[in-house]
Design a protein around this motif. Structure first.
Motif, short mmCIF file in Angstrom:
data_model
loop_
_atom_site.label_atom_id
_atom_site.label_comp_id
_atom_site.label_asym_id
_atom_site.label_seq_id
_atom_site.Cartn_x
_atom_site.Cartn_y
_atom_site.Cartn_z
N UNK A 65 -24.55 93.56 85.54
CA UNK A 65 -25.41 92.38 85.46
C UNK A 65 -24.61 91.09 85.45
N UNK A 66 -23.53 91.06 84.68
CA UNK A 66 -22.83 89.80 84.44
C UNK A 66 -21.57 89.61 85.28
N UNK A 67 -21.28 90.53 86.17
CA UNK A 67 -20.01 90.45 86.89
C UNK A 67 -19.89 89.16 87.72
N UNK A 68 -18.74 88.54 87.62
CA UNK A 68 -18.46 87.35 88.42
C UNK A 68 -17.44 87.75 89.47
N UNK A 69 -17.85 87.78 90.71
CA UNK A 69 -16.92 88.15 91.77
C UNK A 69 -17.51 89.16 92.73
N UNK A 70 -16.66 90.13 93.12
CA UNK A 70 -17.01 91.00 94.24
C UNK A 70 -17.60 92.32 93.74
N UNK A 71 -18.62 92.80 94.46
CA UNK A 71 -19.10 94.17 94.31
C UNK A 71 -19.06 94.80 95.71
N UNK A 72 -19.00 96.11 95.76
CA UNK A 72 -18.89 96.81 97.05
C UNK A 72 -20.08 97.73 97.25
N UNK A 127 -21.75 107.17 119.91
CA UNK A 127 -23.11 107.70 119.79
C UNK A 127 -23.10 109.10 119.19
N UNK A 128 -23.98 109.31 118.22
CA UNK A 128 -24.10 110.64 117.62
C UNK A 128 -23.11 110.91 116.50
N UNK A 129 -22.12 110.03 116.35
CA UNK A 129 -21.11 110.28 115.31
C UNK A 129 -21.37 109.42 114.08
N UNK A 130 -20.95 109.98 112.95
CA UNK A 130 -21.16 109.26 111.69
C UNK A 130 -20.11 108.16 111.54
N UNK A 131 -20.51 107.05 110.97
CA UNK A 131 -19.52 106.01 110.65
C UNK A 131 -19.78 105.51 109.23
N UNK A 132 -18.75 104.89 108.67
CA UNK A 132 -18.85 104.38 107.30
C UNK A 132 -19.00 102.86 107.33
N UNK A 133 -20.02 102.40 106.66
CA UNK A 133 -20.30 100.96 106.60
C UNK A 133 -20.02 100.48 105.18
N UNK A 134 -19.09 99.53 105.04
CA UNK A 134 -18.71 99.03 103.72
C UNK A 134 -18.97 97.53 103.69
N UNK A 135 -19.57 97.06 102.63
CA UNK A 135 -19.86 95.63 102.53
C UNK A 135 -19.36 95.13 101.18
N UNK A 136 -18.44 94.18 101.21
CA UNK A 136 -17.99 93.53 99.98
C UNK A 136 -18.84 92.27 99.80
N UNK A 137 -19.41 92.12 98.63
CA UNK A 137 -20.34 91.01 98.37
C UNK A 137 -19.80 90.17 97.21
N UNK A 138 -19.66 88.89 97.44
CA UNK A 138 -19.10 88.00 96.42
C UNK A 138 -20.20 87.06 95.92
N UNK A 139 -20.41 87.00 94.61
CA UNK A 139 -21.49 86.15 94.08
C UNK A 139 -20.99 84.80 93.58
N UNK A 140 -19.72 84.48 93.83
CA UNK A 140 -19.17 83.27 93.22
C UNK A 140 -19.62 81.99 93.94
N UNK A 141 -19.93 81.01 93.13
CA UNK A 141 -20.32 79.70 93.65
C UNK A 141 -19.23 78.71 93.27
N UNK A 142 -18.79 77.94 94.26
CA UNK A 142 -17.70 76.98 94.05
C UNK A 142 -18.14 75.62 94.55
N UNK A 143 -17.31 74.63 94.35
CA UNK A 143 -17.69 73.28 94.79
C UNK A 143 -17.91 73.19 96.30
#
Ligand code: BDP
Length: 592
Positions: free
Chosen positions: A61-68, A123-139
């Motif tokens: 809930x309170x993390x400041x920064x990146x989640x994956x 086509x037809x093959x599995x792939x891995x999708x990774x998303x790094x999400x940053x919640x930080x707000x700066x000036x």
């Protein structure tokens, strides 16, 4: 950016669901190349949604920064076409990887972005999708914020807007195919000539040898065709889009092999002698500022909630809302088109005012515009937000005003320097719609310095609440004085009240009708409405807020902001019935 639409040449699949999720507790995942391997020690997380309230773990809930976030998917068959990965929004910053290779980065939490991943999957093959999400707000982000450390050395996020900093993959993730030569943009501008509609269009499809369009009416019947990337089409006896009448045409564009259906409405918007005209008729805004906010899902888009919210708004005979304080999901804009709702479309520029905090009190101890705070880089990001919002939403008939900021500082010379180029940018991006910004209570007519740059005056006023608390006689006098002040300076600009109303605790009853009670909400709102009715220059009332919503904790907020007409779970406070009566009457008198 064009929305994802299926056609003979385009096929989409949705990658929503339960993904793997991991908090980057030390914000060290990039340095450790977490994207290179499947994430370890993950927990489940629903997409779309804000991650904050889904678990009951403060570390999430309170993390400041990146989640994956991570999931696998199977690439479809796409032949000679391109395969595009598209995000409706990721708040606030995203870095996207396919099998460990970076394919996209995007800053700004409320607009879509995409990446061509054709070369990285089979086509037809599995792939891995990774998303790094940053919640930080700066000036230098929009909205702005800053981070400092507490006594334990942990990062603490500060920001100046009055809604919780929900984060995550907030809108659908899609995979879609399209031909290499494809329609990448279209701008449709409409006009009305008697009973006919005039449709001007401009298509961008780089490399296309042949571009042709056909116009389908709301029933799907072809009513016109044309050739070429630009053109003007006359639709005879057109069914005009109007408030309460979501008549939608389609411009079906064919560019070589690609077919893209773009919906639009035939309607006009104009400001004339302090009136706001839609299709040449005076329009009065009835509605609210809203939030994308809901229990557990936070800012995650949810079709059940969307349809329900519109049902509630229709029950109350509202005809409009503002996308306070950021662009809403594309699904919401489509639905507003269909339902004939009128929208004031706002950028995420909120909290650019160091003279106020959540609410209107308190100097924040910074100078708003300075090389160290909101500076040229911030303005460049803000300008990009304006341009990208207009690019996304320009073909929505529901959008009638661009609001380029909410309650920024506007009483200093620095603010004029900051905003003049932004007003200009909005006009360049869309010369057809009125442009405005939403004015804060401390920027009174004598002090304010930028209203001349805009077409409408949009006011957030809290007489009776933050000032003259509970003293509605004084509040009324001060409200009238202020409207008189604006009219003296700008007799021809329409005024829309984009916020007004007190915090109201549902179930708080009071014989003496004091602040926080349901009775006081009725009285204060009624006082505002009485004043509006005396001024023909006031062309709209959008109370604050449609529903109670989550904020940061603070001495002014009890489990969030309670200014809703409805509770957070969308149940009516007493005032909702009274306003409903008024709005039904107005609808009956004025038409929708
Ligand atoms: C205004 C803001 C809005 C706040 C509201 C309030 O525009 O975001 O939630 O006041 O104080 O300052 O309730």
């Amino acid at each position: 950016m064009l929305s994802v639409r299926d056609s003979i040449s385009r096929h989409s699949t949705v990658l929503d669901g339960v993904w793997n999720f991991k908090v980057d507790s030390h914000n060290s995942g990039f340095a450790k190349n977490w994207e290179a391997q499947p994430l370890r020690d993950t927990r489940p997380m629903a997409v779309p949604g804000s991650y904050n309230d889904v678990t009951v773990d403060a570390d999430v809930h309170d993390h400041v920064g990146v989640v994956w976030y991570e999931r696998t998917a199977i690439a479809p068959k796409y032949g000679e076409d391109r395969l595009i990965l598209r995000f409706g929004s990721v708040t606030h910053e995203a870095v996207v990887f396919i099998n460990g290779t970076q394919v996209a980065t995007h800053k700004g939490g409320y607009l879509p972005f995409e990446a061509d991943i054709t070369e990285l999957v089979k086509p037809g093959e599995e792939f891995r999708l990774t998303v790094a999400v940053d919640n930080r707000l700066l000036w230098q982000s929009i909205p702005p914020g800053y981070i400092d450390q507490n006594e334990a050395g942990e990062d603490v996020q500060h920001y100046w807007h009055d809604f919780y900093n929900y984060a995550g993959i907030h809108r659908s993730v899609r995979l879609y195919t399209r031909p290499a030569v494809h329609v990448s943009d279209v701008t449709i501008v409409t006009d009305i000539a008697g009973a006919d509609g005039i449709v001007k269009y401009e298509v961008i499809a780089e490399g296309a040898r042949k571009i042709a369009v056909r116009v389908l009416d709301p029933k799907g019947t072809q009513v016109a065709t044309a050739d070429g990337a630009t053109g003007e089409i006359r639709v005879s006896n057109a069914d005009f889009w109007a408030p309460g009448h979501g008549a939608l045409y389609t411009l079906e564009i064919t560019a070589d092999e690609d077919v893209y259906p773009q919906r639009f409405g035939i309607r006009t918007v104009e400001i004339k002698d302090h009136q706001f005209l839609i299709n040449g008729k005076p329009f009065y805004f009835r509605g609210y500022g809203r939030h994308e906010d809901n229990i557990i899902r936070g800012k995650g888009h949810d079709n059940v909630m969307m349809v329900h919210d519109f049902e509630v708004m229709k029950w109350q005979a509202a005809n409009s809302f503002r996308t306070s304080h950021y662009p809403y999901a594309e699904e919401v804009m489509d639905y507003a088109d269909e339902q004939g709702f009128v929208v004031i479309d706002e950028t995420p520029a909120v909290g650019l005012n160091m003279s106020i905090g959540g609410g209107i009190f308190g100097n924040q101890g910074f100078t708003t515009f300075s090389p160290e705070t909101a500076n040229d880089a911030t303005r460049a990001v803000h300008e990009q937000e304006i341009r990208d919002l207009i690019k996304r939403d320009k073909n929505h008939p529901c959008v009638v005003i661009w609001s380029i900021a909410n309650e920024p500082e506007t009483h200093t010379d620095a603010s004029r320097e900051y905003f003049a180029p932004l007003a200009q940018a909005a006009r360049e991006a869309d010369p057809t719609r009125p442009v405005g910004y939403v004015n804060v209570m401390i920027s009174t007519p004598e002090k304010e310095k930028i209203t001349d740059l805009f077409d409408v005056i949009m006011l957030n006023r809290y007489y009776g609440w933050y000032v003259d608390t509970g003293a509605l006689g004084d509040a009324e006098k001060h409200l009238r004085d202020e409207i008189d002040g604006w009219l003296k300076l700008f007799p021809n600009k329409p005024i829309i009240f984009t916020e007004y109303g007190p915090d109201t605790l549902s179930g708080q009853k009071d014989y003496f009708r004091r602040p926080w009670s349901e009775e006081f909400q009725e009285d204060m709102i009624e006082m505002f409405h009485k004043v509006f009715d005396d001024y023909p220059e006031v062309v709209g009332e959008q109370m604050w807020n449609f529903a109670d919503f989550q904020t940061t904790p603070g001495i002014m907020r009890v489990g969030g902001n309670k200014k809703g007409m409805f509770t957070r779970d969308r149940l009516p406070k007493t005032n909702a019935y009274k306003v409903r009566q008024r709005w039904i009457q107005m609808r009956d008198q004025l038409g929708w």
